[in-house]
Design a protein around this motif. Structure first.
Motif, PDB file in Angstrom:
ATOM      1  N   ASN A 139      24.450  -4.195 -24.049  1.00  0.00           N
ATOM      2  CA  ASN A 139      25.759  -4.227 -24.705  1.00  0.00           C
ATOM      3  C   ASN A 139      26.007  -2.957 -25.506  1.00  0.00           C
ATOM      4  OD1 ASN A 139      28.237  -5.427 -25.817  1.00  0.00           O
ATOM      5  ND2 ASN A 139      27.069  -5.672 -27.710  1.00  0.00           N
TER       6      ASN A 139
ATOM      7  N   ASP B  85      19.766  -7.862 -23.493  1.00  0.00           N
ATOM      8  CA  ASP B  85      21.222  -8.024 -23.539  1.00  0.00           C
ATOM      9  C   ASP B  85      21.822  -7.208 -24.685  1.00  0.00           C
ATOM     10  OD1 ASP B  85      21.259  -9.668 -21.347  1.00  0.00           O
ATOM     11  OD2 ASP B  85      21.280 -11.534 -22.504  1.00  0.00           O
ATOM     12  N   TYR B  86      21.153  -7.214 -25.826  1.00  0.00           N
ATOM     13  CA  TYR B  86      21.622  -6.420 -26.968  1.00  0.00           C
ATOM     14  C   TYR B  86      21.688  -4.949 -26.593  1.00  0.00           C
ATOM     15  CZ  TYR B  86      21.160  -3.710 -31.289  1.00  0.00           C
ATOM     16  OH  TYR B  86      21.315  -2.768 -32.276  1.00  0.00           O
TER      17      TYR B  86
ATOM     18  N   PHE C 169      20.588  -8.136 -34.457  1.00  0.00           N
ATOM     19  CA  PHE C 169      20.849  -8.163 -33.021  1.00  0.00           C
ATOM     20  C   PHE C 169      22.185  -8.835 -32.718  1.00  0.00           C
ATOM     21  CE2 PHE C 169      16.117  -7.839 -32.737  1.00  0.00           C
ATOM     22  CZ  PHE C 169      16.073  -6.675 -31.982  1.00  0.00           C
ATOM     23  N   THR C 170      22.751  -9.503 -33.720  1.00  0.00           N
ATOM     24  CA  THR C 170      24.040 -10.173 -33.556  1.00  0.00           C
ATOM     25  C   THR C 170      25.076  -9.549 -34.478  1.00  0.00           C
ATOM     26  OG1 THR C 170      23.658 -11.839 -35.282  1.00  0.00           O
ATOM     27  CG2 THR C 170      22.811 -12.328 -33.078  1.00  0.00           C
ATOM     28  N   LYS C 171      26.322  -9.626 -34.080  1.00  0.00           N
ATOM     29  CA  LYS C 171      27.391  -9.081 -34.915  1.00  0.00           C
ATOM     30  C   LYS C 171      27.450  -9.795 -36.254  1.00  0.00           C
ATOM     31  CE  LYS C 171      32.350  -8.115 -34.901  1.00  0.00           C
ATOM     32  NZ  LYS C 171      33.614  -8.138 -34.104  1.00  0.00           N
TER      33      LYS C 171
ATOM     34  N   HIS D 288      15.595  -9.073 -25.838  1.00  0.00           N
ATOM     35  CA  HIS D 288      16.757  -8.396 -26.417  1.00  0.00           C
ATOM     36  C   HIS D 288      17.346  -7.347 -25.490  1.00  0.00           C
ATOM     37  CE1 HIS D 288      14.798 -10.182 -29.992  1.00  0.00           C
ATOM     38  NE2 HIS D 288      16.043 -10.378 -30.368  1.00  0.00           N
TER      39      HIS D 288
END
Length: 632
Positions: free
Chosen positions: A181, A177-178, A518-520, A175
C-alpha cells in the motif's frame, strides 16, 4: 550392482556403526555444507564436512552418477573437503557416501532434489522498483515462540537497545499489505543467517552461513516469505556478507584450512586505510564517516597501501575471509547459489563491497550469473566521492583489468550531499554537481538513491531534520534517476540518533505496543502526514514512466533550487526542488531545452505553480517544497 549391494549390507549393520563410533579415533561427520544440492544445477559441487578424525584415504558414493574427483582433509581431521562430479543422467535422490580412514569408516548423505519451476523466481530489479530496508528483529514479531531460542538464553529483552527484540520473518510476511500500500516493490532484509552473540540482532556476526537465525524463524519461514512476496508481485533482496563472518564462528579457532582467513585470531590486520587525508591533498575530517577507499581506486598506490582494507578484519574483530583461496571462493559462491535456489530470492545486497578483492567479485558474479542471469546485485561502497564509488560498478574493466559485474551501487555520494544540503545548509547546487558525475558510471540510471539506512543517524534524529526537510529528501530520491530505497520507519518520520538509536522497533509490530502505525488509525497526525506524502508521491512515480525511466535534464540550479526534467518519448515531467526557507518566484528559460514548446504544465504533486509563456515558464515555489508537473 556390487557397490549397491555393499552399501545395502553396511546400512543393515547397525552393530558395526555402533562399534566404529565407540572408538575414540573413529571418524564422524557432524555437518555437511551445503546440506543438499539440485540435479542439473551445476556439474559439480564442493562439500565441506565438519566432524572428527576425517583424514580420509578413500571416499565413494552409492550413485553411479556421483563420483568423487578429489578430497582434502585438515591435519587433525576436523574437516574434510570432498569434490563431487555429477553425470548428466543424474536423477533426484540421495547420495550416500562412505568415508574410509585408517581407523574406520563413516558415511554422510547429500540429498539431490529436482529444481523448482524458474518462472517468478530470481527476478532481479528493474527501474520500476522501490526498495524498503528492514531489520527483521526490529520490524514486527509474528511468532513470539522464537523470541528467545533455547540455545540463546537471556538474548531477548526489548528494554535493551542491543538485545534481540523479537521481530522475525513471519512478522515481515504479515505486513506485506502495508508495504504494498505504501508503494514498495522490493524488500531488503538485513542478514538472516544464524549469528552467534546475544547482541547480533543485526545479522552481521554469522556463525552458520547455511542456517536461518532461530530468533528470526526457520528456512521454511524464509521460503514462505519469498513466495508470499512474489504472490504480491514484490521482490526480496538477500543481504550477503562474503567479506567476513562473526567472531564466534567455529572457524575462528579451528579454520578448515590454514589460509581460510587473512591472518588469525592473534595476528591480523585491521580493515582501515593507512593513508592520511593529506595524501590526496584533503583536510582531515572532523568526523570519520567512511574509509579512504581512494587507495583502492588509485592505479599508482603500491600493494601495502591497500592491503589493510582488503585483508584486514572489519572493526578489528570480524574475521576476514581469504577470498584469494580458491576453496573459499567456491564455498562462498556455492553458498549464494544455494540461497538463490532454495528460496527463489531476487537479488543480493552486498555488504562491505570494497573490502573484498575485485577479482573475487568477478569470479563470484560469474558463478551466480551463469545460473541466474537476471539476478541483481547492489554493492555497499560507503564513500562520498563518485570517482571512488563508480570504480566498483560492473559493465567495464578498471585499471586492474577486472570487471566486478556488480549490477549497481547505493548512491552514497548523493546521500552525503543531500543530507549536507538539507541538514547543514549547503547550496542546493551541490546536488547538480553530484549528478553531473553520472558519466563516471557504466549504468547511472540503476544507482540506488537514498538518504538513510541502518548504519546512519535517522534523518529526523538530526537537529535540522524537520518534517518539511524529510519530505524534500523523499521528494528528491523518488523523482531523480535510479531505484529509490527507504529505511523502515522513515515513512513515519521515526526519530533516532546513532547506532543503536537508529534501530528502534517499528511501532505496532508487537501486540503490547500502545500504537499500531501499520494502520491509519494507529498513526499520529504527524506520522500520517509523512506516510501519505510518501504514498502519494510513489503513486505519481508509478503512474508516470518518465519518473522511473526518463532521461534526466538539469534545467536550473543554484543555492536554494534545483529544477530538472525527466523525459521519455511519451511524456515530460518537470520537478522543482526548492529548499529555501521562503517562497520563490522563478522565471525558467525553455528555449533550446527539452522543455521548449510547452503550452501547459499540469500539476501532479506538490504546492507549486507553473505558468508556461512561450520561451519561458513562470514558477511559484512555496518554501521547502517539491512540486511535479506534467508538461504538454
Amino acid at each position: 550392482m556390487c557397490v549397491l549391494a555393499l552399501f545395502a549390507a553396511i546400512a543393515q549393520s547397525g552393530l558395526l556403526f555402533a562399534q566404529e563410533a565407540a572408538k575414540p579415533d573413529a571418524p564422524a561427520v557432524m555437518k555437511v555444507e551445503p546440506p543438499n544440492w539440485w540435479v542439473g544445477l551445476t556439474p559439480d559441487v564442493m562439500l565441506l564436512l565438519s566432524g572428527k578424525n576425517l583424514q580420509a584415504t578413500h571416499v565413494i558414493c552409492n550413485l553411479r552418477e556421483v563420483t568423487v574427483s578429489r578430497t582434502q582433509s585438515t591435519g587433525d581431521g576436523g574437516y574434510l573437503f570432498v569434490w563431487l562430479k555429477f553425470a548428466p543422467e543424474l536423477h533426484s535422490g540421495t547420495a550416500v557416501c562412505r568415508i574410509t580412514t585408517v581407523h574406520g569408516e563413516t558415511s554422510f548423505e547429500l540429498p539431490l532434489a529436482a529444481r523448482s519451476q524458474i518462472l517468478g523466481r530470481n527476478q532481479g530489479l528493474t527501474l520500476d522498483d522501490v526498495i524498503y530496508l528492514i531489520m527483521p528483529d526490529r520490524f514486527a514479531n509474528g511468532d513470539p515462540l522464537n523470541d528467545e531460542p533455547a540455545e540463546f538464553p537471556g538474548s531477548h529483552d526489548r528494554g535493551k537497545a542491543r538485545a534481540w527484540h523479537g521481530g522475525d520473518l513471519r512478522g515481515v510476511e504479515q505486513h506485506l499489505d502495508y508495504l504494498k500500500n505504501l508503494g514498495v516493490t522490493t524488500l531488503w532484509l538485513t542478514p538472516i543467517v544464524k549469528n552467534g552473540a546475544t547482541e547480533d540482532y543485526h545479522g552481521y556476526g554469522a556463525v552458520d552461513l547455511y542456517s536461518v537465525d532461530p530468533h528470526l524463524g526457520t528456512l521454511a519461514d524464509y521460503r514462505q516469505l519469498v513466495q508470499a512476496a512474489h504472490k504480491q508481485h514484490m521482490k526480496i533482496l538477500f543481504d550477503v556478507v562474503p567479506n567476513h563472518v562473526g567472531p564466534t564462528h567455529p572457524w575462528v579457532t579451528h579454520p578448515p584450512m590454514p589460509d581460510w582467513f587473512h591472518g588469525d585470531l592473534e595476528h591480523h590486520l585491521t580493515a582501515a586505510s593507512p593513508l592520511k587525508a593529506g595524501f590526496y591533498g584533503k583536510q582531515e575530517p572532523k568526523e570519520i564517516t567512511n574509509d579512504a577507499f581512494e587507495s583502492l581506486v588509485d592505479p599508482h598506490t603500491p600493494p601495502q597501501l591497500r592491503r589493510n582494507l582488503t585483508d584486514g578484519w572489519f572493526a578489528g574483530k570480524l574475521p576476514d575471509m581469504n577470498t584469494e583461496n580458491p576453496a573459499v571462493v567456491q564455498y562462498l559462491t556455492q553458498n549464494s547459489i544455494w540461497w538463490a535456489e532454495v528460496s527463489g530470492l531476487d537479488g543480493y545486497r552486498i555488504d562491505t563491497f570494497p573490502y573484498v578483492s575485485r577479482t573475487f567479485w568477478e569470479q563470484w558474479h560469474a558463478g551466480i550469473r551463469k545460473l541466474y542471469p537476471r539476478l541483481s546485485t547492489i554493492g555497499e561502497v560507503f564513500h562520498p566521492d563518485p570517482t571512488v564509488t563508480s570504480f566498483y560498478q560492473g559493465g567495464r574493466t578498471g585499471w586492474d583489468g577486472v570487471d566486478t559485474q556488480l549490477t549497481t551501487l547505493f548512491d552514497f555520494p548523493l546521500y552525503f550531499t543531500l543530507r549536507e544540503v538539507l541538514l547543514n545548509g549547503a547550496p542546493v547546487g551541490k546536488l547538480t554537481s553530484v549528478l553531473r558525475q553520472d558519466s563516471l558510471y557504466p549504468h547511472p540510471d540503476f544507482l540506488v538513491p537514498f538518504f538513510a539506512n541502518h548504519d546512519t543517524t535517522r534523518f529526523c534524529g538530526e537537529a535540522q531534520g524537520t518534517a518539511a526537510r524529510l519530505k524534500l529528501a523523499f521528494g528528491l530520491i523518488f523523482t531523480v534517476r535510479g531505484i529509490p530505497e527507504i529505511y523502515y520507519g522513515d515513512e513515519l518520520g521515526m526519530p533516532g540518533g546513532r547506532d543503536p538509536e537508529n534501530r528502534h522497533d517499528f511501532p505496532g509490530g508487537w501486540t503490547e505496543d500502545a500504537r499500531n502505525a501499520f494502520t491509519k488509525e494507529g498513526r499520529t497526525a504527524a506520522q500520517e502526514e509523512v506516510f501519505e506524502y510518501v504514498r502519494s508521491l510513489l503513486q505519481v512515480r508509478e503512474q508516470h514512466s518518465a519518473l522511473r525511466r526518463g532521461k534526466l535534464w538539469s534545467l536550473s540550479s543554484d543555492d536554494s533550487t534545483f529544477i530538472f526534467l525527466r523525459e521519455t518519448e511519451e511524456e515530460r515531467i518537470l520537478v522543482a526542488f526548492h529548499a529555501g526557507g521562503t517562497a520563490r518566484d522563478l522565471m525558467l528559460p525553455l528555449q533550446e531545452t527539452p522543455a521548449q514548446r510547452t503550452t501547459t504544465a499540469t500539476p501532479l504533486f506538490g504546492p507549486g505553480q507553473a505558468d508556461p509563456a512561450g520561451k519561458t515558464m513562470q514558477l511559484h515555489l512555496p518554501a521547502q517544497s517539491l512540486s511535479v508537473f506534467l508538461l504538454q
